[in-house]
Design a protein around this motif. Structure first.
Motif, mmCIF file in Angstrom:
data_model
loop_
_atom_site.group_PDB
_atom_site.id
_atom_site.type_symbol
_atom_site.label_atom_id
_atom_site.label_comp_id
_atom_site.label_asym_id
_atom_site.label_seq_id
_atom_site.Cartn_x
_atom_site.Cartn_y
_atom_site.Cartn_z
ATOM 1 N N VAL A 1 0.863 -1.178 0.000
ATOM 2 C CA VAL A 1 0.000 0.000 0.000
ATOM 3 C C VAL A 1 0.902 1.232 0.000
ATOM 4 O O VAL A 1 1.745 1.391 0.884
ATOM 5 N N VAL A 2 0.729 2.087 -0.981
ATOM 6 C CA VAL A 2 1.609 3.241 -1.160
ATOM 7 C C VAL A 2 0.830 4.534 -0.894
ATOM 8 O O VAL A 2 -0.300 4.680 -1.345
ATOM 9 N N ILE A 3 1.451 5.435 -0.130
ATOM 10 C CA ILE A 3 0.927 6.788 0.035
ATOM 11 C C ILE A 3 1.832 7.731 -0.737
ATOM 12 O O ILE A 3 3.035 7.789 -0.489
ATOM 13 N N LEU A 4 1.256 8.456 -1.699
ATOM 14 C CA LEU A 4 1.991 9.437 -2.486
ATOM 15 C C LEU A 4 1.665 10.820 -1.948
ATOM 16 O O LEU A 4 0.489 11.154 -1.751
ATOM 17 N N ARG A 5 2.702 11.641 -1.732
ATOM 18 C CA ARG A 5 2.509 12.951 -1.100
ATOM 19 C C ARG A 5 3.541 13.934 -1.646
ATOM 20 O O ARG A 5 4.670 13.554 -1.973
ATOM 21 N N THR A 6 3.143 15.201 -1.732
ATOM 22 C CA THR A 6 4.069 16.257 -2.119
ATOM 23 C C THR A 6 4.435 17.064 -0.875
ATOM 24 O O THR A 6 3.551 17.582 -0.184
ATOM 25 N N VAL A 7 5.731 17.153 -0.583
ATOM 26 C CA VAL A 7 6.232 17.884 0.583
ATOM 27 C C VAL A 7 7.235 18.923 0.105
ATOM 28 O O VAL A 7 8.281 18.573 -0.456
ATOM 29 N N GLY B 1 7.147 20.795 -2.432
ATOM 30 C CA GLY B 1 7.353 20.692 -3.864
ATOM 31 C C GLY B 1 8.014 19.411 -4.312
ATOM 32 O O GLY B 1 8.189 19.193 -5.517
ATOM 33 N N ARG B 2 8.368 18.524 -3.381
ATOM 34 C CA ARG B 2 9.049 17.278 -3.718
ATOM 35 C C ARG B 2 8.084 16.099 -3.583
ATOM 36 O O ARG B 2 7.416 15.946 -2.567
ATOM 37 N N LYS B 3 8.028 15.258 -4.617
ATOM 38 C CA LYS B 3 7.181 14.081 -4.586
ATOM 39 C C LYS B 3 7.798 13.027 -3.671
ATOM 40 O O LYS B 3 8.992 12.732 -3.759
ATOM 41 N N MET B 4 6.967 12.460 -2.803
ATOM 42 C CA MET B 4 7.446 11.428 -1.889
ATOM 43 C C MET B 4 6.465 10.258 -1.896
ATOM 44 O O MET B 4 5.270 10.428 -2.175
ATOM 45 N N ALA B 5 6.979 9.063 -1.608
ATOM 46 C CA ALA B 5 6.145 7.864 -1.555
ATOM 47 C C ALA B 5 6.531 7.043 -0.336
ATOM 48 O O ALA B 5 7.712 6.868 -0.043
ATOM 49 N N GLY B 6 5.530 6.559 0.380
ATOM 50 C CA GLY B 6 5.762 5.701 1.539
ATOM 51 C C GLY B 6 5.051 4.384 1.339
ATOM 52 O O GLY B 6 3.895 4.344 0.915
ATOM 53 N N LEU B 7 5.739 3.272 1.620
ATOM 54 C CA LEU B 7 5.168 1.937 1.467
ATOM 55 C C LEU B 7 4.715 1.435 2.830
ATOM 56 O O LEU B 7 5.481 1.450 3.798
ATOM 57 N N TYR B 8 3.462 0.965 2.902
ATOM 58 C CA TYR B 8 2.889 0.528 4.172
ATOM 59 C C TYR B 8 2.306 -0.873 4.052
ATOM 60 O O TYR B 8 1.942 -1.325 2.962
ATOM 61 N N ALA C 1 -4.632 16.219 3.150
ATOM 62 C CA ALA C 1 -5.266 16.617 1.893
ATOM 63 C C ALA C 1 -4.279 16.475 0.734
ATOM 64 O O ALA C 1 -3.088 16.761 0.883
ATOM 65 N N ASN C 2 -4.790 16.031 -0.394
ATOM 66 C CA ASN C 2 -4.037 15.837 -1.640
ATOM 67 C C ASN C 2 -3.170 14.588 -1.638
ATOM 68 O O ASN C 2 -2.455 14.338 -2.619
ATOM 69 N N ASP C 3 -3.188 13.805 -0.557
ATOM 70 C CA ASP C 3 -2.502 12.510 -0.585
ATOM 71 C C ASP C 3 -3.182 11.596 -1.592
ATOM 72 O O ASP C 3 -4.382 11.724 -1.880
ATOM 73 N N MET C 4 -2.415 10.649 -2.114
ATOM 74 C CA MET C 4 -2.978 9.604 -2.970
ATOM 75 C C MET C 4 -2.584 8.246 -2.389
ATOM 76 O O MET C 4 -1.404 7.980 -2.148
#
Length: 236
Positions: free
Chosen positions: A170-176, A178-185, A202-205
């Protein structure tokens, strides 16, 4: 030949079976026995941490100017993130909290039109504070983000995991900044209490991965009666 097929089917079915892991106490998790009673949460446990709700385009807000009913009204933020009010003019509301926008309205009214204005702003409905839940969930889509939104709650909002969901992918995609980040859960690990249910903003995917093993399991189960039937007939 049929015995070989049955052996393959059996091995596949056993390999695809889900094993329920036993909850193990740790420094992060206290396990209560089935005959025990879990303690009630404290007031602090029931209160979400400070996570300000920001106003965005197309949100609906309510502006209340104390003792000036003609200025109190419900407004929709336009597509550029602005609002327009009599005596106030046009204000940029995008990215502000309700209290910050209230202070901006007070500043616009103070001195010229209203002596010591008191303005309260509330967010009635928000379409900008949403999370996208995609992949192997029952109902993918956009869901509103609240102060207490977490990964598990977001998936529950999407009616839970689908039949072919891969819990450890399960991946959470987030912009922090201005930088794109992804976390695997790993949903199964969160359910076991191995680590905390991560907060969602807000705006997480959220993207839930697909499990080929589960698809194979379903296909094998559906084919098993067809493959076994000739063998049964021969044995008879």
């Amino acid at each position: 030949m049929h015995r070989v097929v049955i052996a393959i089917l059996t091995a596949t079915l056993l390999g695809a079976c889900v094993h329920r892991e036993v909850l193990v106490p740790s420094d992060r998790l206290s396990v209560v026995e089935t005959n025990g009673v879990m303690p009630a949460p404290s007031r602090e446990d029931l209160t979400a941490g400070d996570r300000p709700a920001l106003i965005g385009p197309l949100d609906t807000i309510v502006v209340d100017v104390f003792n000036v009913p003609d200025l109190s009204r419900e407004l929709q933020v336009d597509a550029s993130g602005r609002i327009a009010m009599p005596l106030v003019g046009t204000l940029d509301a995008r990215g502000k909290t309700a209290s910050e926008l209230g202070e901006a309205v007070e500043a616009a009214l103070r001195g010229r039109y209203v002596r010591n204005p008191e303005v309260t702003v509330n967010i009635k409905s928000s379409v900008s504070q949403v999370v996208t839940v995609d992949g192997q969930v029952v109902e993918p889509g956009l869901y509103p983000v609240t102060n207490q939104m977490t990964l598990m709650r977001a998936i529950a909002s999407a009616k839970g995991l689908s039949e072919f969901a891969r819990q450890e992918d399960v991946v959470i995609l987030r912009t922090v900044s201005g930088r794109k980040m992804a976390g695997l859960y790993n949903i199964a690990a969160i359910r076991r209490g191995a680590y905390d249910d991560p907060p969602i903003y807000a705006n997480d995917m959220i993207v839930v991965g697909d499990s080929p093993e589960r698809r194979l399991f379903r296909d094998v189960v559906s084919l098993a009666p067809l493959l076994a039937a000739p063998l049964i007939a021969v044995l008879q």
